[in-house]
Design a protein around this motif. Structure first.
Motif, PDB file in Angstrom:
ATOM      1  N   LEU A  21      17.507  -8.709  10.485  1.00 44.58           N
ATOM      2  CA  LEU A  21      17.442  -7.981  11.868  1.00 44.58           C
ATOM      3  C   LEU A  21      18.428  -8.660  12.760  1.00 44.58           C
ATOM      4  O   LEU A  21      18.771  -7.722  13.592  1.00 44.58           O
ATOM      5  CB  LEU A  21      15.707  -8.283  12.227  1.00 44.58           C
ATOM      6  CG  LEU A  21      14.710  -7.631  11.486  1.00 44.58           C
ATOM      7  CD1 LEU A  21      13.332  -8.102  12.287  1.00 44.58           C
ATOM      8  CD2 LEU A  21      14.984  -6.247  11.458  1.00 44.58           C
ATOM      9  N   ASN A  22      18.617  -9.961  12.730  1.00 44.08           N
ATOM     10  CA  ASN A  22      19.926 -10.383  13.429  1.00 44.08           C
ATOM     11  C   ASN A  22      21.206  -9.738  13.077  1.00 44.08           C
ATOM     12  O   ASN A  22      21.852  -9.421  13.960  1.00 44.08           O
ATOM     13  CB  ASN A  22      20.102 -11.833  13.278  1.00 44.08           C
ATOM     14  CG  ASN A  22      18.669 -12.625  14.067  1.00 44.08           C
ATOM     15  OD1 ASN A  22      18.293 -12.136  14.978  1.00 44.08           O
ATOM     16  ND2 ASN A  22      18.471 -13.878  13.576  1.00 44.08           N
ATOM     17  N   ILE A  23      21.359  -9.317  11.987  1.00 43.63           N
ATOM     18  CA  ILE A  23      22.594  -8.850  11.525  1.00 43.63           C
ATOM     19  C   ILE A  23      22.468  -7.388  11.929  1.00 43.63           C
ATOM     20  O   ILE A  23      23.592  -6.919  12.691  1.00 43.63           O
ATOM     21  CB  ILE A  23      22.560  -8.888   9.907  1.00 43.63           C
ATOM     22  CG1 ILE A  23      22.834 -10.215   9.415  1.00 43.63           C
ATOM     23  CG2 ILE A  23      23.876  -7.917   9.589  1.00 43.63           C
ATOM     24  CD1 ILE A  23      22.749 -10.451   8.076  1.00 43.63           C
ATOM     25  N   VAL A  24      21.433  -6.765  11.768  1.00 48.92           N
ATOM     26  CA  VAL A  24      21.316  -5.122  12.308  1.00 48.92           C
ATOM     27  C   VAL A  24      21.665  -5.142  13.646  1.00 48.92           C
ATOM     28  O   VAL A  24      22.165  -4.262  14.490  1.00 48.92           O
ATOM     29  CB  VAL A  24      19.988  -4.732  11.991  1.00 48.92           C
ATOM     30  CG1 VAL A  24      19.717  -3.264  12.738  1.00 48.92           C
ATOM     31  CG2 VAL A  24      19.785  -4.560  10.493  1.00 48.92           C
ATOM     32  N   PRO A  79      36.331   1.199  11.878  1.00 51.26           N
ATOM     33  CA  PRO A  79      35.534  -0.172  12.166  1.00 51.26           C
ATOM     34  C   PRO A  79      34.368  -0.011  11.061  1.00 51.26           C
ATOM     35  O   PRO A  79      33.807   0.737  11.470  1.00 51.26           O
ATOM     36  CB  PRO A  79      35.662  -0.404  13.650  1.00 51.26           C
ATOM     37  CG  PRO A  79      36.525   0.466  14.407  1.00 51.26           C
ATOM     38  CD  PRO A  79      36.884   1.369  13.359  1.00 51.26           C
ATOM     39  N   MET A  80      34.134  -0.855  10.241  1.00 47.99           N
ATOM     40  CA  MET A  80      33.118  -0.726   9.411  1.00 47.99           C
ATOM     41  C   MET A  80      33.041   0.497   8.472  1.00 47.99           C
ATOM     42  O   MET A  80      32.001   0.854   8.202  1.00 47.99           O
ATOM     43  CB  MET A  80      31.722  -1.075  10.173  1.00 47.99           C
ATOM     44  CG  MET A  80      31.529  -2.315  10.649  1.00 47.99           C
ATOM     45  SD  MET A  80      30.079  -2.652  11.503  1.00 47.99           S
ATOM     46  CE  MET A  80      28.910  -1.850  10.491  1.00 47.99           C
ATOM     47  N   TYR A 178      36.100  -7.810  15.632  1.00 42.43           N
ATOM     48  CA  TYR A 178      35.246  -7.064  15.589  1.00 42.43           C
ATOM     49  C   TYR A 178      34.802  -7.117  14.170  1.00 42.43           C
ATOM     50  O   TYR A 178      35.365  -7.676  13.311  1.00 42.43           O
ATOM     51  CB  TYR A 178      35.454  -5.764  16.051  1.00 42.43           C
ATOM     52  CG  TYR A 178      36.494  -5.044  15.537  1.00 42.43           C
ATOM     53  CD1 TYR A 178      36.212  -4.165  14.401  1.00 42.43           C
ATOM     54  CD2 TYR A 178      38.061  -4.910  15.785  1.00 42.43           C
ATOM     55  CE1 TYR A 178      37.227  -3.431  13.681  1.00 42.43           C
ATOM     56  CE2 TYR A 178      38.871  -4.287  15.393  1.00 42.43           C
ATOM     57  CZ  TYR A 178      38.590  -3.668  14.343  1.00 42.43           C
ATOM     58  OH  TYR A 178      39.855  -2.772  13.558  1.00 42.43           O
ATOM     59  N   ALA A 179      33.568  -6.439  13.751  1.00 44.30           N
ATOM     60  CA  ALA A 179      33.165  -6.330  12.349  1.00 44.30           C
ATOM     61  C   ALA A 179      34.015  -5.491  11.908  1.00 44.30           C
ATOM     62  O   ALA A 179      33.764  -3.952  11.996  1.00 44.30           O
ATOM     63  CB  ALA A 179      31.774  -5.828  12.518  1.00 44.30           C
ATOM     64  N   TYR A 180      35.178  -5.836  11.195  1.00 43.95           N
ATOM     65  CA  TYR A 180      35.938  -4.883  10.520  1.00 43.95           C
ATOM     66  C   TYR A 180      35.400  -3.955   9.457  1.00 43.95           C
ATOM     67  O   TYR A 180      35.611  -3.004   9.222  1.00 43.95           O
ATOM     68  CB  TYR A 180      37.236  -5.961   9.919  1.00 43.95           C
ATOM     69  CG  TYR A 180      38.286  -5.168   9.327  1.00 43.95           C
ATOM     70  CD1 TYR A 180      39.327  -4.515   9.915  1.00 43.95           C
ATOM     71  CD2 TYR A 180      38.225  -5.057   7.964  1.00 43.95           C
ATOM     72  CE1 TYR A 180      40.276  -3.681   9.390  1.00 43.95           C
ATOM     73  CE2 TYR A 180      39.411  -4.201   7.354  1.00 43.95           C
ATOM     74  CZ  TYR A 180      40.216  -3.552   7.983  1.00 43.95           C
ATOM     75  OH  TYR A 180      41.419  -2.948   7.408  1.00 43.95           O
ATOM     76  N   HIS A 181      34.633  -4.827   8.586  1.00 39.24           N
ATOM     77  CA  HIS A 181      33.718  -3.986   7.476  1.00 39.24           C
ATOM     78  C   HIS A 181      32.455  -4.513   7.156  1.00 39.24           C
ATOM     79  O   HIS A 181      31.691  -3.578   7.318  1.00 39.24           O
ATOM     80  CB  HIS A 181      34.460  -4.324   6.322  1.00 39.24           C
ATOM     81  CG  HIS A 181      33.954  -3.932   4.950  1.00 39.24           C
ATOM     82  ND1 HIS A 181      34.066  -2.258   4.523  1.00 39.24           N
ATOM     83  CD2 HIS A 181      33.074  -4.233   4.010  1.00 39.24           C
ATOM     84  CE1 HIS A 181      33.291  -1.914   3.645  1.00 39.24           C
ATOM     85  NE2 HIS A 181      32.821  -3.002   3.278  1.00 39.24           N
ATOM     86  N   PRO A 183      29.065  -6.152   8.617  1.00 35.55           N
ATOM     87  CA  PRO A 183      28.554  -6.521  10.063  1.00 35.55           C
ATOM     88  C   PRO A 183      27.691  -7.839   9.805  1.00 35.55           C
ATOM     89  O   PRO A 183      27.443  -8.548  10.693  1.00 35.55           O
ATOM     90  CB  PRO A 183      27.346  -5.795  10.350  1.00 35.55           C
ATOM     91  CG  PRO A 183      27.052  -5.065   8.870  1.00 35.55           C
ATOM     92  CD  PRO A 183      28.254  -4.988   8.095  1.00 35.55           C
ATOM     93  N   SER A 184      27.679  -8.383   8.685  1.00 34.25           N
ATOM     94  CA  SER A 184      27.164  -9.988   8.383  1.00 34.25           C
ATOM     95  C   SER A 184      27.966 -10.968   8.321  1.00 34.25           C
ATOM     96  O   SER A 184      27.655 -12.130   8.091  1.00 34.25           O
ATOM     97  CB  SER A 184      26.154  -9.648   7.072  1.00 34.25           C
ATOM     98  OG  SER A 184      27.009  -9.609   5.826  1.00 34.25           O
ATOM     99  N   LYS A 185      29.341 -10.406   8.396  1.00 31.75           N
ATOM    100  CA  LYS A 185      30.448 -11.692   8.154  1.00 31.75           C
ATOM    101  C   LYS A 185      30.638 -12.179   9.480  1.00 31.75           C
ATOM    102  O   LYS A 185      30.888 -11.535  10.499  1.00 31.75           O
ATOM    103  CB  LYS A 185      31.480 -11.192   7.362  1.00 31.75           C
ATOM    104  CG  LYS A 185      32.554 -11.978   7.400  1.00 31.75           C
ATOM    105  CD  LYS A 185      33.768 -11.533   6.583  1.00 31.75           C
ATOM    106  CE  LYS A 185      34.887 -12.657   6.343  1.00 31.75           C
ATOM    107  NZ  LYS A 185      36.360 -12.076   5.783  1.00 31.75           N
TER     108      LYS A 185
END
Length: 298
Positions: A21-24, A79-80, A178-181, A183-185
């Protein structure tokens, strides 16, 4: 023992679900809302590089003046997003001596004017790409904060020189990570950004991004009309909102979270059944005692 094992499983499921949930809910560093995206493959449609560059410039002009459009840009990688990712370029920095065995290659994106403004990616220093950053202008580049910190730790990267594939460029901006690909990284990697009009490999493949004043769906008609007015035979592919593009990666986190939730509920159910069975057995064993107590008026 059964209750203890179920408690351990329940705690583990809770911790893993909280991590998912923290990743989301993590801030990805760009604005996913109200943005429509679509891909155009000009090279496959018979455009050479000169025609493709002219088409892209004219298309941006039409889109930026369309009603309801807050911003329009082009890019080789969202992004992502999966499409266009993983492109690396060799580079060198005047005065920088790499360590032994250090690979001087960096993930590189090619972006159109106002890319970071349209994507909602904050600029830490310097400026965004502009329409003037074309093939006739001096080479410019933008780096993310991680790259600026790694290769210019004692000074400002803006104004410094960088050589990409033997072509000199001047760094004009530094953008927030930012989250390039994924979101958990949480450990960002260096990323280099170059103007699309200054020679992207695979020039004919571009992604159009439209920032809407209302909703992403409202941009479908202006985009279709602009492309059809310039080339009615040119197909648009993968038309969808930026939220849907990025949502595919979030599904990889949601599915385990949902499964863990099922495991947690199953553990609670097993613990409840176990407690019920133990108490029911205890009551059955004490039926004679209960009968005597009731006979004595208890």
């Amino acid at each position: 023992v059964q209750l203890g094992i179920c408690f351990i499983v329940l705690v583990c499921c809770g911790l893993l679900t909280r991590s998912a949930l923290n990743i989301v809910s993590r801030n990805v560093g760009f604005n996913r809302a109200n943005c429509l995206t679509a891909t155009l493959d000009l090279e496959r449609s018979g455009y050479d590089q000169k025609r493709a560059t002219a088409f892209e410039s004219a298309l941006l002009g039409r889109l930026q003046n369309a009603p309801g459009v807050a911003g329009a840009t082009l890019t080789t990688h969202l992004p992502m997003g999966d499409w266009g990712s993983g492109n690396t370029q060799d580079f060198s920095i005047p005065g920088y001596v790499p360590a032994k065995g250090q690979e001087m290659a960096v993930v590189t994106d090619f972006d159109g004017p106002e890319f970071f403004h349209v994507m909602g990616i904050p600029l830490l220093r310097g400026r965004d790409f502009a329409a003037q950053d074309n093939a006739n202008a001096p080479g410019v580049a933008i780096v993310n904060a991680t790259m600026a910190k790694r290769y210019w730790p004692k000074g400002d990267a803006v104004g410094s020189a960088i050589v990409v594939n033997k072509q000199p460029h001047r760094i004009v901006g530094v953008v927030h990570d930012y989250a390039y690909h994924d979101p958990s990284k949480t450990d960002p990697s260096p990323v280099l950004y170059l103007p699309l009009a200054q020679g992207a490999p695979g020039y004919g493949y571009v992604i159009v991004a439209l920032r809407s004043r209302t909703t992403a769906a409202a941009m479908r008609e202006p985009l279709s009309q602009a492309v059809a007015a310039m080339d009615g035979s040119l197909p648009m592919e993968q038309v969808g909102s930026l939220e849907s593009v990025t949502g595919e990666l979030y599904e990889l986190e949601r599915i385990p979270a949902e499964l863990l939730g099922v495991y947690a509920l199953s553990s609670v159910l097993v613990a409840m059944l176990g407690l019920y069975a133990v108490i029911a057995y205890s009551v059955t064993e004490r039926q004679r005692e209960f009968a005597l107590r009731m006979a004595l008026g208890s």
